[in-house]
Structures are given as C-alpha cells and as structure tokens.
Scaffold this motif. Sequence first.
Motif, PDB file in Angstrom:
ATOM      1  N   UNK A 117       0.828  -1.200   0.000  1.00  0.00           N
ATOM      2  CA  UNK A 117       0.000   0.000   0.000  1.00  0.00           C
ATOM      3  C   UNK A 117       0.871   1.263   0.000  1.00  0.00           C
ATOM      4  N   UNK A 118       2.107   1.150   0.459  1.00  0.00           N
ATOM      5  CA  UNK A 118       3.015   2.297   0.447  1.00  0.00           C
ATOM      6  C   UNK A 118       3.373   2.656  -0.985  1.00  0.00           C
ATOM      7  N   UNK A 119       3.638   1.634  -1.796  1.00  0.00           N
ATOM      8  CA  UNK A 119       3.931   1.873  -3.214  1.00  0.00           C
ATOM      9  C   UNK A 119       2.692   2.395  -3.932  1.00  0.00           C
ATOM     10  N   UNK A 120       1.520   1.866  -3.589  1.00  0.00           N
ATOM     11  CA  UNK A 120       0.275   2.332  -4.214  1.00  0.00           C
ATOM     12  C   UNK A 120       0.067   3.823  -3.958  1.00  0.00           C
ATOM     13  N   UNK A 121       0.345   4.246  -2.728  1.00  0.00           N
ATOM     14  CA  UNK A 121       0.165   5.661  -2.389  1.00  0.00           C
ATOM     15  C   UNK A 121       1.148   6.532  -3.169  1.00  0.00           C
ATOM     16  N   UNK A 122       2.373   6.052  -3.340  1.00  0.00           N
ATOM     17  CA  UNK A 122       3.364   6.820  -4.092  1.00  0.00           C
ATOM     18  C   UNK A 122       2.882   7.066  -5.525  1.00  0.00           C
ATOM     19  N   UNK A 123       2.393   6.030  -6.176  1.00  0.00           N
ATOM     20  CA  UNK A 123       1.922   6.169  -7.559  1.00  0.00           C
ATOM     21  C   UNK A 123       0.734   7.122  -7.639  1.00  0.00           C
ATOM     22  N   UNK A 125       0.222   9.680  -5.557  1.00  0.00           N
ATOM     23  CA  UNK A 125       0.782  11.020  -5.336  1.00  0.00           C
ATOM     24  C   UNK A 125       1.365  11.582  -6.628  1.00  0.00           C
ATOM     25  N   UNK A 126       2.111  10.748  -7.348  1.00  0.00           N
ATOM     26  CA  UNK A 126       2.749  11.199  -8.588  1.00  0.00           C
ATOM     27  C   UNK A 126       1.712  11.425  -9.683  1.00  0.00           C
ATOM     28  N   UNK A 127       0.740  10.525  -9.774  1.00  0.00           N
ATOM     29  CA  UNK A 127      -0.272  10.621 -10.827  1.00  0.00           C
ATOM     30  C   UNK A 127      -1.064  11.915 -10.722  1.00  0.00           C
ATOM     31  N   UNK A 128      -1.370  12.331  -9.484  1.00  0.00           N
ATOM     32  CA  UNK A 128      -2.209  13.519  -9.299  1.00  0.00           C
ATOM     33  C   UNK A 128      -1.381  14.766  -8.955  1.00  0.00           C
ATOM     34  N   UNK A 129      -0.063  14.679  -9.187  1.00  0.00           N
ATOM     35  CA  UNK A 129       0.836  15.839  -9.022  1.00  0.00           C
ATOM     36  C   UNK A 129       0.701  16.500  -7.647  1.00  0.00           C
ATOM     37  N   UNK A 130       0.698  15.673  -6.601  1.00  0.00           N
ATOM     38  CA  UNK A 130       0.540  16.205  -5.256  1.00  0.00           C
ATOM     39  C   UNK A 130       1.835  16.779  -4.697  1.00  0.00           C
ATOM     40  N   UNK A 131       2.967  16.395  -5.276  1.00  0.00           N
ATOM     41  CA  UNK A 131       4.248  16.957  -4.848  1.00  0.00           C
ATOM     42  C   UNK A 131       5.022  17.428  -6.075  1.00  0.00           C
ATOM     43  N   UNK A 132       5.897  18.401  -5.886  1.00  0.00           N
ATOM     44  CA  UNK A 132       6.577  19.034  -7.001  1.00  0.00           C
ATOM     45  C   UNK A 132       8.026  18.587  -7.106  1.00  0.00           C
TER      46      UNK A 132
END
Length: 290
Positions: A117-123, A125-132
């Motif tokens: 689930x940690x990897x799922x959350x990372x993907x 975050x990246x998909x929805x541009x939550x971090x720059x």
Amino acid sequence: ERGKQIIFLRKIAKGGSSQSFGIHVARLAGMPRQVLQEAEEILENLESKQKSKKQKVLSKPAKKQTNDPYQLSFIQLDDPLLLEIKEDILSTDIDNLTPMEALLKLHAIKKLIEKSYIADKYHSIIEFNKIRLRVTHHDTKINNVLFDKHNKGICIIDLDTIMPGYFISDLGDMMRTYLSPADENEINFDEIHIRNNYFTAIAEGYLEEMNTVLHDEELNEFIYSGQFMIYMQAIRFLTDYLENDVYYGAKHPLENYYRAINQLTLLERYEEKITDFKTYINKLLVKKYI
C-alpha cells in the motif's frame, strides 16, 4: 522432540523421518525469531492441508482459493515494484536452493507484499501531481552529514547525487537513518526502535525552513516520507539479495537479507508511531509556523 525443542541422540537408525526438523535446526543456529514464527505458521498450514488430502479420494485438483493467506496472486500485482519481485522469483534457480534459503526468500517477499500500500500511495501522489519536482540531494542519510567538533551539523556532503526529485526522498532518508539508534546492519532486531525526540528535532528543524516552501498537499505527506524511504530501501536490499548481491555486495551470504528484514522491522516500529507523529505535526504547524 520435546515441545519446540529437539534433543539430538547418538543412536542412528535406518530409514527416513516422519517429519522435518529444519525449523529446530534453524532455531539452534540462531535464526531471527520472526523467521522462525513465520516458518512455524507455514508448516502448520501445510501439515493441515496434507492431513485433509489423506482423507479424500484422489481426484482432479481443486481450484485454488483466493483467501488462502499463503497463495499470492501475481496476476493482480501490477505495481512495478511488485512486478520486479515477481521477476526475481521467476528467475530464481529453485533446484539449487536449500530449504532454508527458500524459506528466507518467501518470508521477506511476503512481508514486502503486505506493505505494498506504500507503493500504491506513491503512484497516486505522482499521478495527481501532489508533490513538485525540486532540487534534491537524494542521499541525506546520517553518514552524509558533516559535523563540527561540538557535534553540531554543518552541511550535507556527497553532492554527486543531486538532481531533480521529490522532498519525500530527502526527508524520508533522514527519518530512516536518524530515528533509530540501530543502523541498517543491525541483526538484533530488538535494538530497533524510534526515538521520539529525534523525530521532533527533524520536524522542527525541517519545517522551520521548508514550511513556506512546501504547499499544503506536500505537508500532508510529511510523515509518509518516512514510510516511503524505509520501504524502498527494504525492497532494494531484498532485490540485491535475490540477485546474488550484485549491487551492495555482502560480507556474508545473508547480509542483504538481514538488511531487508532490518528495514521492514524499522518500518513497523515507525508505523506504530504515526498517530502520535500526526498529532505533533498538526500542533507544530498551528502553533509555530502558521
């Protein structure tokens, strides 16, 4: 055999044994308690299945049940990290594995999949541009901090890893290497614990400079950064172990396996503290920086 203990006798008899004593031997050899417990659970499960099979007439094999905790469906595991683990399994030379080596591999892989689930959350975050993307060091472990003679931090060194990246990499590596007094090479996993005062020091020092740089969605992932980096390092160590230590190298055959379990243990200890960490971060942001 007495309970979970085995007593070796001098008498040797012809013929095979009605049961395996591999776990007993592993216990005598000093294998980690977590590995032994996992082995006992798997053995108990296999033995119960074997008993049920003897009571049935031989017939066409039944379809595997998806709720079996020891059956992992790789068809559904489309995450890149888990697909990499799948490839490592498929490329493993099973015929040349000892039973203990196979058990160790399965134990570590099962632990990593449970934390996917940690990897799922990372993907997400990246998909929805939550971090720059920002200038990122990418290796802020404690070894790369230069201290003066009074043990005061001066600066980060080893600058060849600087490139565009996400803040969770640098912050997460600080969490990974500062919070526990035991480093990634510790094999006595009872020594791994989280020092709350180190977390508060990281939070206060980092946010004093970065609170006005990070936007709200990034601040929400402050604590996740530790989960992300600890989990990723566990995957790196296990992958290297499965690929015969070609990247990190190893002083002994199980070194990267133990490093992977070390990081998974650290991850569990870290996640036990998440509720307290969130409470502290929220108070810190409201009181000091907003």
